[in-house]
Design an enzyme around this catalytic site. Structure first.
Site, mmCIF file in Angstrom:
data_model
loop_
_atom_site.group_PDB
_atom_site.id
_atom_site.type_symbol
_atom_site.label_atom_id
_atom_site.label_comp_id
_atom_site.label_asym_id
_atom_site.label_seq_id
_atom_site.Cartn_x
_atom_site.Cartn_y
_atom_site.Cartn_z
ATOM 1 N N HIS A 114 0.848 -1.201 0.000
ATOM 2 C CA HIS A 114 0.000 0.000 0.000
ATOM 3 C C HIS A 114 0.881 1.247 0.000
ATOM 4 O O HIS A 114 0.568 2.245 -0.635
ATOM 5 C CB HIS A 114 -0.895 0.050 1.251
ATOM 6 C CG HIS A 114 -1.689 -1.200 1.484
ATOM 7 N ND1 HIS A 114 -1.545 -1.951 2.620
ATOM 8 C CD2 HIS A 114 -2.613 -1.819 0.719
ATOM 9 C CE1 HIS A 114 -2.374 -2.993 2.545
ATOM 10 N NE2 HIS A 114 -3.034 -2.933 1.410
ATOM 11 N N CYS A 143 -10.248 -20.377 -4.900
ATOM 12 C CA CYS A 143 -9.765 -19.133 -5.497
ATOM 13 C C CYS A 143 -8.251 -19.124 -5.327
ATOM 14 O O CYS A 143 -7.751 -19.233 -4.209
ATOM 15 C CB CYS A 143 -10.385 -17.932 -4.780
ATOM 16 S SG CYS A 143 -9.414 -16.437 -5.023
ATOM 17 N N HIS A 161 -6.829 -16.512 -2.839
ATOM 18 C CA HIS A 161 -7.138 -16.588 -1.403
ATOM 19 C C HIS A 161 -7.128 -18.002 -0.858
ATOM 20 O O HIS A 161 -7.335 -18.209 0.332
ATOM 21 C CB HIS A 161 -8.464 -15.876 -1.109
ATOM 22 C CG HIS A 161 -8.366 -14.411 -1.380
ATOM 23 N ND1 HIS A 161 -8.692 -13.864 -2.588
ATOM 24 C CD2 HIS A 161 -7.907 -13.406 -0.607
ATOM 25 C CE1 HIS A 161 -8.455 -12.560 -2.553
ATOM 26 N NE2 HIS A 161 -7.972 -12.256 -1.365
ATOM 27 N N LYS A 199 0.672 -12.895 5.730
ATOM 28 C CA LYS A 199 0.794 -13.001 7.187
ATOM 29 C C LYS A 199 1.356 -14.357 7.583
ATOM 30 O O LYS A 199 2.207 -14.450 8.462
ATOM 31 C CB LYS A 199 -0.590 -12.843 7.812
ATOM 32 C CG LYS A 199 -0.824 -11.484 8.406
ATOM 33 C CD LYS A 199 -2.099 -11.562 9.199
ATOM 34 C CE LYS A 199 -2.342 -10.306 9.976
ATOM 35 N NZ LYS A 199 -3.669 -10.317 10.567
HETATM 36 N N1 MSP Z 1 -10.236 -1.531 -1.847
HETATM 37 C C1 MSP Z 1 -9.721 -1.942 -3.096
HETATM 38 C C2 MSP Z 1 -9.461 -0.761 -3.996
HETATM 39 C C3 MSP Z 1 -10.653 0.116 -4.267
HETATM 40 S S1 MSP Z 1 -10.229 1.502 -5.210
HETATM 41 C C4 MSP Z 1 -11.680 2.167 -5.682
HETATM 42 C C5 MSP Z 1 -8.394 -2.692 -2.864
HETATM 43 N N2 MSP Z 1 -7.757 -2.465 -1.711
HETATM 44 S S2 MSP Z 1 -6.368 -3.143 -1.261
HETATM 45 O O1 MSP Z 1 -6.197 -2.809 0.117
HETATM 46 O O2 MSP Z 1 -6.342 -4.517 -1.588
HETATM 47 O O3 MSP Z 1 -5.251 -2.360 -2.023
HETATM 48 C C6 MSP Z 1 -4.859 -2.754 -3.292
HETATM 49 C C7 MSP Z 1 -3.761 -1.844 -3.795
HETATM 50 O O4 MSP Z 1 -2.661 -1.799 -2.859
HETATM 51 C C8 MSP Z 1 -3.130 -2.346 -5.070
HETATM 52 O O5 MSP Z 1 -3.884 -1.995 -6.206
HETATM 53 C C9 MSP Z 1 -1.796 -1.660 -5.021
HETATM 54 O O6 MSP Z 1 -1.966 -0.314 -5.337
HETATM 55 C C10 MSP Z 1 -1.423 -1.778 -3.551
HETATM 56 N N3 MSP Z 1 -0.713 -3.025 -3.264
HETATM 57 C C11 MSP Z 1 -1.098 -3.993 -2.396
HETATM 58 N N4 MSP Z 1 -0.141 -4.970 -2.356
HETATM 59 C C12 MSP Z 1 0.860 -4.669 -3.182
HETATM 60 C C13 MSP Z 1 2.084 -5.291 -3.545
HETATM 61 N N5 MSP Z 1 2.480 -6.439 -3.042
HETATM 62 N N6 MSP Z 1 2.863 -4.655 -4.451
HETATM 63 C C14 MSP Z 1 2.503 -3.453 -4.998
HETATM 64 N N7 MSP Z 1 1.353 -2.853 -4.674
HETATM 65 C C15 MSP Z 1 0.498 -3.439 -3.794
HETATM 66 O O7 MSP Z 1 -7.994 -3.413 -3.757
#
Ligand code: MSP
Length: 498
Positions: free
Chosen positions: A21, A151, A154, A306
């Site tokens: 994130h 899936c 998951h 995790k």
């Molecule tokens: N809630 C939805 C997004 C809704 S937007 C209208 C979601 N959330 S999430 O918490 O799963 O966050 C996903 C985003 O976090 C990814 O699209 C990316 O931007 C970022 N990432 C999460 N894990 C990541 C990595 N391992 N590597 C790079 N970016 C990552 O999906």
């Protein structure tokens, strides 16, 4: 460009923030800083936030034995804190449980209910849904996507659902979406992702269910005309990009929409490039200008999880390196768009190489020489060379940084070659220096070299501003002072590597 609106995905609050994130948020932060330097603070809007409804969050709350609202309050706060610690400069933080957001989503749904597709059909219609639903993904999945009946993302057997839902007539919007993507009106970058989306459209995309029965999802926004149904989380979530601007009448909406860049990871490409444009078209709202999709990174070759215990907490990095260095280390690992691997052991090595031996050393050497040989006074015409600007406009962060670091390397070797400390001495051991230029000529050459180095440092510092605003200011303050002095503490203290 006279305004710039950039967004990150809003993150799920089923768990605390991790470095994935942080990556997307840091990119948005750098771009926001960059455009602020180009068009002014007031003309940039940088949005991030949290996605707080749906079965996945409700499940996580239940596991923790607290109400979903309390649970999302807690985790959302952790996201805010992490971004605060990383010194992220977002202009607003949206939560999908905000009253304002919920109210606007209800209005959006009501408008969609009245709207017609380009072919004259109702945008929303009632239908029966039967299918497999993965709570982890918050989406219906098809049997062909399953691996060993589970899936693959998951590792869970999806639920079998059969229920009455409201459907969105996505198929009617696909021809116009295709046209806008092909014409470049809606930019999808990198090119490979654009091809992927066009490929999906060619295959045909089924209409999408935009509500869930209360029986399966209780934590969400009611469908205003059907209290037995909750709004599908993705409709709720995507709307954040306009609710945060107070669509439809808000000043910010008028000023900043359409978004210039929606940033995201590749896994949520479909929702952003198909459902979101279709929703906007149905609402009669302009489409965003571009979507930039990056790859996922793994940690030491493995997916962050995790259970594997390899999740990196951005707060830990900040504790070790401080906010600006952490951001630099995360961004400089790999090219935007690529899928790559992070090795945490590389961080201290990169830190010492780039920041201690590279930038820090250069600042030290140049300011030390100007202080010693010129009494701290040097006449420099501070011209902006816009180092790395073109790269940044294309979102090529690593390349922008490489351009800056090439200058750092060039300057450090210039010093090694020219040995200004020799030029500064007109005599060596009481003898006229061998091959020496004579006192005046030496002095002239020395001045020229130090002028070049000081000007480069100025430009290095300027172009580092979006990445490290505080360090950039520190360097600029030193070299634009009436009298240049070597900093009393090194800019980047060396790390001992075991
Ligand atoms: N809630 C939805 C997004 C809704 S937007 C209208 C979601 N959330 S999430 O918490 O799963 O966050 C996903 C985003 O976090 C990814 O699209 C990316 O931007 C970022 N990432 C999460 N894990 C990541 C990595 N391992 N590597 C790079 N970016 C990552 O999906």
């Amino acid at each position: 460009m006279e305004k710039f609106y950039i967004t990150t995905p809003i993150y799920y609050v089923n768990d605390k923030p991790h470095i994935g994130h942080a990556y997307t948020t840091i990119i948005a932060d750098v771009l926001a800083h960059f455009w602020r330097t180009q068009i002014g603070e007031d003309n940039v809007f940088f949005l991030t936030g949290t996605d707080e409804h749906g079965a996945k969050i409700a499940e996580a709350a239940e596991k923790n034995n607290i109400s979903p609202q309390k649970f999302t309050d807690n985790i959302s706060t952790l996201f805010k804190e992490a971004w605060h610690n990383l010194e992220i400069s977002n202009d607003y933080f949206v939560r999908t449980t905000d009253e304002n957001h919920k109210k606007i989503v209800v209005d959006i749904l009501k408008t969609l209910k009245q709207a017609k597709t380009p072919q004259g059909n109702d945008v929303l219609y009632e239908g029966e849904y039967e299918g497999l639903y993965c709570i982890g993904c918050e989406k219906f999945i098809t049997a062909s996507e399953l691996v060993d009946d589970k899936c693959p993302d998951h590792n869970k057997v999806p639920e079998k659902l059969s229920e009455k839902n409201w459907f969105f007539k996505l198929s009617d919007f696909l021809p116009s979406i295709k046209e806008k993507i092909e014409s470049g009106e809606l930019i999808i970058y990198p090119e490979g992702r654009k091809k992927e989306v066009l490929g999906l459209i060619k295959q045909g995309v089924p209409d999408i269910s935009i509500s869930r029965s209360n029986k399966s999802v209780s934590w969400g926004i009611d469908i205003p005309w059907d209290k037995d149904q909750k709004t599908y989380v993705w409709v709720d979530a995507l709307s954040n990009y306009i609710t945060a601007l107070e669509y439809p009448a808000g000043e910010n909406f008028k000023k900043f929409w359409p978004a210039d860049v929606h940033l995201m990871g590749l896994e949520i490409l479909k929702f952003h490039t198909l459902l979101w444009p279709a929703m906007l078209m149905a609402l009669g709202v302009e489409l965003p200008k571009s979507m930039y999709i990056h790859g996922f990174f793994t940690i030491d070759g493995k997916k962050m999880s995790k259970t594997l215990g390899n999740v990196i907490d951005p707060n830990e990095l900040v504790n070790q390196y401080g906010a600006e260095v952490s951001k630099y280390l995360i961004l400089s690992q790999f090219a935007f768009g690529a899928e790559s691997d992070i090795k945490i052991e590389d961080f201290p090595i990169k830190y010492n190489a780039d920041l201690v031996n590279g930038l820090g050393n250069l600042v030290n050497r140049v300011t030390n020489m100007v202080e010693q040989y010129m009494d701290g006074k040097i006449d420099v015409d501070f011209k902006d060379m816009n180092l790395g600007h073109e790269e940044l406009k294309q979102l090529h962060f690593r390349e922008a940084l490489l351009t800056i670091w090439q200058v750092i390397a060039k300057d450090n070797s210039l010093i090694d070659q020219e040995k200004p400390w020799v030029l500064a001495k007109d005599k060596v051991n009481g003898e006229a220096r061998e091959g020496g230029l004579g006192h005046e000529a030496n002095k002239e050459k020395l001045t020229k070299i130090l002028q070049e180095l000081t000007l480069d440092l100025y430009n290095i510092a300027l172009s580092l501003k979006p990445f490290m605003p505080k360090k950039s200011k520190e360097i600029l303050d030193i070299i634009t002072a009436k009298q240049i002095k070597k900093p009393s503490e090194p800019l980047f203290p060396r790390l001992q590597i075991k």
